[in-house]
Scaffold this motif. Sequence first.
Motif, PDB file in Angstrom:
ATOM      1  N   UNK A   1      44.041 125.433 101.494  1.00 19.32           N
ATOM      2  CA  UNK A   1      45.379 124.842 101.436  1.00 19.32           C
ATOM      3  C   UNK A   1      45.599 124.082 100.130  1.00 19.32           C
ATOM      4  N   UNK A   2      46.839 124.101  99.661  1.00 18.96           N
ATOM      5  CA  UNK A   2      47.241 123.284  98.516  1.00 18.96           C
ATOM      6  C   UNK A   2      48.361 122.390  99.009  1.00 18.96           C
ATOM      7  N   UNK A   3      48.094 121.094  99.083  1.00 18.67           N
ATOM      8  CA  UNK A   3      49.066 120.180  99.705  1.00 18.67           C
ATOM      9  C   UNK A   3      49.975 119.498  98.699  1.00 18.67           C
ATOM     10  N   UNK A   4      51.260 119.648  98.964  1.00 21.24           N
ATOM     11  CA  UNK A   4      52.275 118.903  98.194  1.00 21.24           C
ATOM     12  C   UNK A   4      52.273 117.459  98.715  1.00 21.24           C
ATOM     13  N   UNK A   5      52.186 116.506  97.818  1.00 19.39           N
ATOM     14  CA  UNK A   5      52.317 115.110  98.219  1.00 19.39           C
ATOM     15  C   UNK A   5      53.764 114.677  98.012  1.00 19.39           C
ATOM     16  N   UNK A   6      54.115 113.517  98.537  1.00 19.16           N
ATOM     17  CA  UNK A   6      55.497 113.032  98.400  1.00 19.16           C
ATOM     18  C   UNK A   6      55.862 112.934  96.915  1.00 19.16           C
ATOM     19  N   UNK A   7      57.018 113.490  96.556  1.00 19.00           N
ATOM     20  CA  UNK A   7      57.477 113.419  95.176  1.00 19.00           C
ATOM     21  C   UNK A   7      56.880 114.476  94.264  1.00 19.00           C
ATOM     22  N   UNK A   8      55.992 115.255  94.811  1.00 22.45           N
ATOM     23  CA  UNK A   8      55.230 116.256  94.072  1.00 22.45           C
ATOM     24  C   UNK A   8      55.959 117.598  94.201  1.00 22.45           C
ATOM     25  N   UNK A   9      55.634 118.546  93.330  1.00 17.81           N
ATOM     26  CA  UNK A   9      56.239 119.860  93.506  1.00 17.81           C
ATOM     27  C   UNK A   9      55.201 120.808  94.113  1.00 17.81           C
ATOM     28  N   UNK A  10      55.644 121.773  94.899  1.00 22.20           N
ATOM     29  CA  UNK A  10      54.695 122.724  95.503  1.00 22.20           C
ATOM     30  C   UNK A  10      53.870 123.458  94.443  1.00 22.20           C
ATOM     31  N   UNK A  11      54.497 123.765  93.307  1.00 24.64           N
ATOM     32  CA  UNK A  11      53.777 124.481  92.249  1.00 24.64           C
ATOM     33  C   UNK A  11      52.673 123.596  91.665  1.00 24.64           C
ATOM     34  N   UNK A  12      52.980 122.299  91.504  1.00 24.94           N
ATOM     35  CA  UNK A  12      51.937 121.377  91.019  1.00 24.94           C
ATOM     36  C   UNK A  12      50.769 121.337  92.005  1.00 24.94           C
ATOM     37  N   UNK A  13      51.115 121.323  93.290  1.00 30.08           N
ATOM     38  CA  UNK A  13      50.060 121.300  94.312  1.00 30.08           C
ATOM     39  C   UNK A  13      49.156 122.521  94.169  1.00 30.08           C
ATOM     40  N   UNK A  14      49.762 123.671  93.975  1.00 32.84           N
ATOM     41  CA  UNK A  14      48.972 124.896  93.824  1.00 32.84           C
ATOM     42  C   UNK A  14      48.117 124.818  92.555  1.00 32.84           C
ATOM     43  N   UNK A  15      48.704 124.389  91.467  1.00 31.97           N
ATOM     44  CA  UNK A  15      47.972 124.341  90.195  1.00 31.97           C
ATOM     45  C   UNK A  15      46.745 123.430  90.279  1.00 31.97           C
ATOM     46  N   UNK A  16      46.914 122.294  90.963  1.00 32.66           N
ATOM     47  CA  UNK A  16      45.771 121.371  91.123  1.00 32.66           C
ATOM     48  C   UNK A  16      44.614 122.051  91.839  1.00 32.66           C
ATOM     49  N   UNK A  17      44.961 122.761  92.915  1.00 35.08           N
ATOM     50  CA  UNK A  17      43.898 123.388  93.709  1.00 35.08           C
ATOM     51  C   UNK A  17      43.283 124.590  92.981  1.00 35.08           C
ATOM     52  N   UNK A  18      44.111 125.308  92.245  1.00 39.64           N
ATOM     53  CA  UNK A  18      43.569 126.434  91.477  1.00 39.64           C
ATOM     54  C   UNK A  18      42.566 125.921  90.444  1.00 39.64           C
ATOM     55  N   UNK A  19      42.909 124.822  89.799  1.00 35.90           N
ATOM     56  CA  UNK A  19      42.011 124.284  88.770  1.00 35.90           C
ATOM     57  C   UNK A  19      40.676 123.850  89.381  1.00 35.90           C
ATOM     58  N   UNK A  20      40.733 123.275  90.574  1.00 40.12           N
ATOM     59  CA  UNK A  20      39.492 122.825  91.220  1.00 40.12           C
ATOM     60  C   UNK A  20      38.678 124.006  91.740  1.00 40.12           C
ATOM     61  N   UNK A  21      39.354 125.011  92.246  1.00 42.51           N
ATOM     62  CA  UNK A  21      38.654 126.131  92.899  1.00 42.51           C
ATOM     63  C   UNK A  21      38.037 127.102  91.892  1.00 42.51           C
ATOM     64  N   UNK A  22      38.726 127.335  90.810  1.00 44.31           N
ATOM     65  CA  UNK A  22      38.365 128.429  89.900  1.00 44.31           C
ATOM     66  C   UNK A  22      36.916 128.373  89.407  1.00 44.31           C
ATOM     67  N   UNK A  23      36.420 127.214  88.934  1.00 47.67           N
ATOM     68  CA  UNK A  23      35.038 127.214  88.454  1.00 47.67           C
ATOM     69  C   UNK A  23      33.992 127.178  89.568  1.00 47.67           C
ATOM     70  N   UNK A  24      34.434 127.002  90.807  1.00 47.26           N
ATOM     71  CA  UNK A  24      33.466 126.726  91.873  1.00 47.26           C
ATOM     72  C   UNK A  24      33.324 127.810  92.937  1.00 47.26           C
ATOM     73  N   UNK A  25      34.404 128.516  93.230  1.00 45.83           N
ATOM     74  CA  UNK A  25      34.373 129.385  94.425  1.00 45.83           C
ATOM     75  C   UNK A  25      33.373 130.531  94.265  1.00 45.83           C
ATOM     76  N   UNK A  26      32.601 130.729  95.302  1.00 41.64           N
ATOM     77  CA  UNK A  26      31.596 131.792  95.319  1.00 41.64           C
ATOM     78  C   UNK A  26      32.109 133.018  96.068  1.00 41.64           C
ATOM     79  N   UNK A  27      33.234 132.919  96.735  1.00 43.97           N
ATOM     80  CA  UNK A  27      33.856 134.088  97.373  1.00 43.97           C
ATOM     81  C   UNK A  27      35.319 134.097  96.934  1.00 43.97           C
TER      82      UNK A  27
END
Length: 471
Positions: A94-120
Amino acid sequence: MTKVLIKGGRIVTAVDDYVADILIENGKVEAIGRQLNSDEAEQHDATGLLVMPGGIDVHVHMETPMGNGVETCDSFESGTRSAAFGGTTTIIDFAQQFKGDSPKQALDRRLAAAEPQCCVDYGFHVILTDVTRAALAELPDLINQEGVSSFKLYMAYPGVVMVDDAAIYRTMRKVGDHGGMVNLHAENGIVIQAMIEEALEAGQTSPKYHQLTRPQLMEGEATHRVIRIAELAEVPVYIVHLSAKEALAAVVEARDRGIPAFAETCPHYLFLDQSEYDRPGFESAKYVMTPPLRNHECQHALWRGLRFDDLQIVSTDHCPFCFNENAYGILKSKQYGKDSFAKIPNGAPGVEFRLSLLYDGGVNAGRITLNRFVQLTATAPAKMFGLFPQKGTIAVGSDADIVLFDPHQRHTLSASTHHSNVDYSLFEGRSVQGKVQKVFLRGELIVDGEIWLGRAGMGRYLSRAASGRIL
Ligand code: URP
Ligand code: ZN
């Protein structure tokens, strides 16, 4: 790229069951047939093993902030390694939008965290918590450009992530027009909050009150209500972590009328019941997940739902917090809520045990067929969330995400041998028959018995097609 040849296994998909060889080239299934040969190929003997599509777990929470600094204890790396050992080669987090945040920003944050780490391989559902006009306006691009075709809304946790019925309706209208679907956490959060306050005022603070303040009726009510809203909006709807027979009844009633209402359940609702909350002291905090464990009648109803396709998917809702305050700290631990059930981080681990549990308690126990097992754990998730036929089956041209599974091997589920960061298991000491032997991600061997051959960052982001369009 190396070729891989899997010889002599029993290939099981949602509809097939036959013995053949599989030739893999460039990460895809190149050929399926008898007596395939290739001198250059890396060979794997699968005689006596089931050869199944890699599992797809569409409900997990890796390194997820829950508010007040509390966060789940698996990183994308540890969580996806654990998933792989359990035969799961794709997750949707999941990529969670916080109050005042944009859904796209939420996705970008999670993509940045996941990309170097995910093994599947991985995708995201976007959680909307602030359904403004601006947020709604972004959704078509998220679906069409970013490949996020599913959005989660909460009917629970008022003041934190809950949205009202108008926001649900507006989101459904917007995403439905563009091939998207809304996933709902369906519980009546307002009534539940009143019950929690009532319990706390009476000094009832032990973990058992987590279950007593989240009644089946309020899951049933919210499920019924949101399906009616989806019916009005003329869009498919997907209920996450369905646990109560009252909620299932609402899904069945709608499906019988031809409404595209879908739902998942999770292994803990199938194999554990509310008596776990009678454990002494704080021990039962291990079972504080939402919705809570239910009674035997619910378990029977859920199994029937899985058999007759009123429930389409088994996901784990892997949402791990350590039981002890260990190296990961109090903010990743159930101990955060040791003084009050209302503060115990909600969620339980399980990403590694889904296939073994469902094989043992479902197929071996005669409750579901082997084909249905594959349907529930791989094919339906892929079809529901826009990944089929790249994922979810074994077919020429599909990604070679393949699990070799020994249907006879017994093993014991335990936190001492699993690969998650979490320090306990809901199923500690449970003996199950059926074990993952080898796992291939796009043709690459990543699990070989107890040996880890995968790498952080080898998982790829999956841009998904439309969700909820399966018939
Ligand atoms: O208890 C749970 N399920 N925690 C994770 C968040 C959610 O509701 O799915
Ligand atoms: Zn969840």
